[in-house]
Design an enzyme around this catalytic site. Sequence first.
Site, PDB file in Angstrom:
ATOM      1  N   CYS A 182      -2.112   9.451   7.823  1.00  0.00           N
ATOM      2  CA  CYS A 182      -1.839   8.230   7.077  1.00  0.00           C
ATOM      3  C   CYS A 182      -0.346   7.887   7.141  1.00  0.00           C
ATOM      4  O   CYS A 182       0.370   8.322   8.058  1.00  0.00           O
ATOM      5  CB  CYS A 182      -2.328   8.355   5.629  1.00  0.00           C
ATOM      6  SG  CYS A 182      -2.492   6.754   4.795  1.00  0.00           S
TER       7      CYS A 182
ATOM      8  N   ASP B 243      -1.830  10.672  -3.239  1.00  0.00           N
ATOM      9  CA  ASP B 243      -2.046   9.544  -4.164  1.00  0.00           C
ATOM     10  C   ASP B 243      -2.133  10.038  -5.595  1.00  0.00           C
ATOM     11  O   ASP B 243      -1.726   9.348  -6.526  1.00  0.00           O
ATOM     12  CB  ASP B 243      -3.304   8.781  -3.774  1.00  0.00           C
ATOM     13  CG  ASP B 243      -3.049   7.995  -2.501  1.00  0.00           C
ATOM     14  OD1 ASP B 243      -3.194   8.580  -1.407  1.00  0.00           O
ATOM     15  OD2 ASP B 243      -2.635   6.829  -2.610  1.00  0.00           O
TER      16      ASP B 243
ATOM     17  N   LYS C 168       3.088  11.237  -8.955  1.00  0.00           N
ATOM     18  CA  LYS C 168       1.756  11.442  -8.367  1.00  0.00           C
ATOM     19  C   LYS C 168       0.943  12.440  -9.191  1.00  0.00           C
ATOM     20  O   LYS C 168      -0.211  12.720  -8.858  1.00  0.00           O
ATOM     21  CB  LYS C 168       1.869  11.951  -6.925  1.00  0.00           C
ATOM     22  CG  LYS C 168       2.879  11.224  -6.044  1.00  0.00           C
ATOM     23  CD  LYS C 168       2.430   9.841  -5.685  1.00  0.00           C
ATOM     24  CE  LYS C 168       3.429   9.100  -4.803  1.00  0.00           C
ATOM     25  NZ  LYS C 168       3.636   9.674  -3.486  1.00  0.00           N
TER      26      LYS C 168
ATOM     27  N   ASN D  10      -5.666  12.497  -1.403  1.00  0.00           N
ATOM     28  CA  ASN D  10      -4.894  11.721  -0.419  1.00  0.00           C
ATOM     29  C   ASN D  10      -5.880  11.045   0.530  1.00  0.00           C
ATOM     30  O   ASN D  10      -7.109  11.206   0.399  1.00  0.00           O
ATOM     31  CB  ASN D  10      -3.932  12.657   0.336  1.00  0.00           C
ATOM     32  CG  ASN D  10      -2.924  11.891   1.177  1.00  0.00           C
ATOM     33  OD1 ASN D  10      -2.287  10.950   0.702  1.00  0.00           O
ATOM     34  ND2 ASN D  10      -2.763  12.274   2.434  1.00  0.00           N
TER      35      ASN D  10
ATOM     36  N   ARG E  48       0.842  -1.202   0.000  1.00  0.00           N
ATOM     37  CA  ARG E  48       0.000   0.000   0.000  1.00  0.00           C
ATOM     38  C   ARG E  48       0.874   1.248   0.000  1.00  0.00           C
ATOM     39  O   ARG E  48       2.077   1.175   0.233  1.00  0.00           O
ATOM     40  CB  ARG E  48      -0.952  -0.016   1.205  1.00  0.00           C
ATOM     41  CG  ARG E  48      -0.257  -0.284   2.542  1.00  0.00           C
ATOM     42  CD  ARG E  48      -0.911   0.431   3.667  1.00  0.00           C
ATOM     43  NE  ARG E  48      -0.863   1.857   3.470  1.00  0.00           N
ATOM     44  CZ  ARG E  48       0.206   2.616   3.690  1.00  0.00           C
ATOM     45  NH1 ARG E  48       1.321   2.089   4.128  1.00  0.00           N
ATOM     46  NH2 ARG E  48       0.171   3.912   3.477  1.00  0.00           N
ATOM     47  N   GLY E  49       0.210   2.401  -0.254  1.00  0.00           N
ATOM     48  CA  GLY E  49       0.956   3.652  -0.383  1.00  0.00           C
ATOM     49  C   GLY E  49       1.363   3.806  -1.841  1.00  0.00           C
ATOM     50  O   GLY E  49       1.870   2.867  -2.471  1.00  0.00           O
ATOM     51  N   ALA E  50       1.125   5.005  -2.371  1.00  0.00           N
ATOM     52  CA  ALA E  50       1.232   5.210  -3.820  1.00  0.00           C
ATOM     53  C   ALA E  50       2.607   4.853  -4.397  1.00  0.00           C
ATOM     54  O   ALA E  50       2.701   4.187  -5.433  1.00  0.00           O
ATOM     55  CB  ALA E  50       0.879   6.664  -4.141  1.00  0.00           C
TER      56      ALA E  50
ATOM     57  N   ARG F 131      -6.535  -1.010  -7.799  1.00  0.00           N
ATOM     58  CA  ARG F 131      -7.014   0.138  -7.001  1.00  0.00           C
ATOM     59  C   ARG F 131      -7.057   1.349  -7.932  1.00  0.00           C
ATOM     60  O   ARG F 131      -6.124   1.556  -8.707  1.00  0.00           O
ATOM     61  CB  ARG F 131      -6.082   0.427  -5.814  1.00  0.00           C
ATOM     62  CG  ARG F 131      -6.103  -0.661  -4.750  1.00  0.00           C
ATOM     63  CD  ARG F 131      -5.317  -0.235  -3.510  1.00  0.00           C
ATOM     64  NE  ARG F 131      -6.061   0.683  -2.652  1.00  0.00           N
ATOM     65  CZ  ARG F 131      -5.535   1.304  -1.595  1.00  0.00           C
ATOM     66  NH1 ARG F 131      -4.259   1.130  -1.287  1.00  0.00           N
ATOM     67  NH2 ARG F 131      -6.263   2.114  -0.850  1.00  0.00           N
TER      68      ARG F 131
HETATM   69  C1  RUB Z   1      -1.949   5.808   1.359  1.00  0.00           C
HETATM   70  C2  RUB Z   1      -1.949   7.294   1.325  1.00  0.00           C
HETATM   71  C3  RUB Z   1      -0.598   7.965   1.294  1.00  0.00           C
HETATM   72  C4  RUB Z   1      -0.210   8.203  -0.174  1.00  0.00           C
HETATM   73  C5  RUB Z   1       1.235   8.657  -0.305  1.00  0.00           C
HETATM   74  O1  RUB Z   1      -3.244   5.251   1.271  1.00  0.00           O
HETATM   75  O2  RUB Z   1      -2.956   7.956   1.244  1.00  0.00           O
HETATM   76  O3  RUB Z   1      -0.642   9.192   1.931  1.00  0.00           O
HETATM   77  O4  RUB Z   1      -0.357   7.007  -0.909  1.00  0.00           O
HETATM   78  O5  RUB Z   1       2.102   7.637   0.122  1.00  0.00           O
HETATM   79  P1  RUB Z   1      -3.411   3.649   1.360  1.00  0.00           P
HETATM   80  P2  RUB Z   1       3.614   7.551  -0.463  1.00  0.00           P
HETATM   81  O6  RUB Z   1      -2.856   3.219   2.693  1.00  0.00           O
HETATM   82  O7  RUB Z   1      -4.888   3.429   1.244  1.00  0.00           O
HETATM   83  O8  RUB Z   1      -2.647   3.046   0.202  1.00  0.00           O
HETATM   84  O9  RUB Z   1       4.226   8.865  -0.146  1.00  0.00           O
HETATM   85  O10 RUB Z   1       4.247   6.408   0.280  1.00  0.00           O
HETATM   86  O11 RUB Z   1       3.515   7.314  -1.923  1.00  0.00           O
END
Ligand code: RUB
Length: 323
Positions: free
Chosen positions: A134, A203, A239, A213, A26-28, A69
Amino acid sequence: MSNEPAGRLHPELQSTAESIATMEIRGAATIAGAAAEALATQARDSEAESPAAFERQLRRAGRHLYDTRPTAVSLPNALRYVLERMTGDSVAELRTSVVDAAEAFTDRLDRAQSDLGEIGANRLRDGDTVMTHCHSTDALSCVEAAVDQGKELSAVVKETRPRNQGHITAEELREMGVDVTLIVDSAARRYLDEVDHVLVGADSIAADGSVINKIGTSGLAVNARERGVPIMVAAQTIKLHPETLTGQTVEIEMRDESEVIDETTREEIGDVTVRNPAFDVTPPRYVDAIVTESGQFPPESIVTLMRELFGESAARPWAEADE
Ligand code: RUB
């Protein structure tokens, strides 16, 4: 187009797709890296016998990942980066081009994150406190760079219902030596008086500078603006959502109600509708700075960078659903 069958999707690619859908991955930024690596695995082990079959298989693999997703544009941007570089007259050439592109993509991802961290760190002063929402690897990269510069920082970390990604943030900040206070989401406004920055990731970022986000970001930003706390968004350029240049909107993922409430409690409460949007949209007027690896931008000017990087159109080199 050749009628030769496109062949099977690699089990590892299928497992990556499943892990993205269930949020084990998870996380973009992390999703983007995993998707690029999955395409490389598909290419490396492909049994396609003709260039046409290979290309179709890779585009189908891209589609399978794309469908996991909908909100983080880093995923289609990763697929674009790799699949647009798929070139060659033989299976061997095509394979090499995909594996090389995936490797180049993940290298860029790591470099972009550390470059933006250095830029974001300049906004953080010794002794500052940040409030997080988050878990964002881009946001934490700014904190890490500031700590490496010898700055002492504290953090107020929102737990981030329903999945509590704030716990991951709290743990990683502690590992960096940052003093952490964990709060429930509804306590955010109470603690805004004690922080110097709101620091979040993204995101997707739309052409008008809106930041998409984790759900709750927009409410936090509105409260922070009211309290005079600057809102900083750390987001590498994958992003940026190129399709918003031509007026498309970003789809907000709706997740299962079981993340919000268990079955027994739900039955006790009675007949209610449960809604569980995973993300929200923060309008540009509530954002002070978007920090990318190419510098820091006011949200209204991000469109210039988006045009420079993506042009006016965004290709969709993965297979369409009925192929
Ligand atoms: C994750 C989320 C993070 C962004 C950025 O949502 O909202 O703030 O993805 O993350 P989820 P990064 O947990 O539903 O995936 O900076 O790591 O890309």
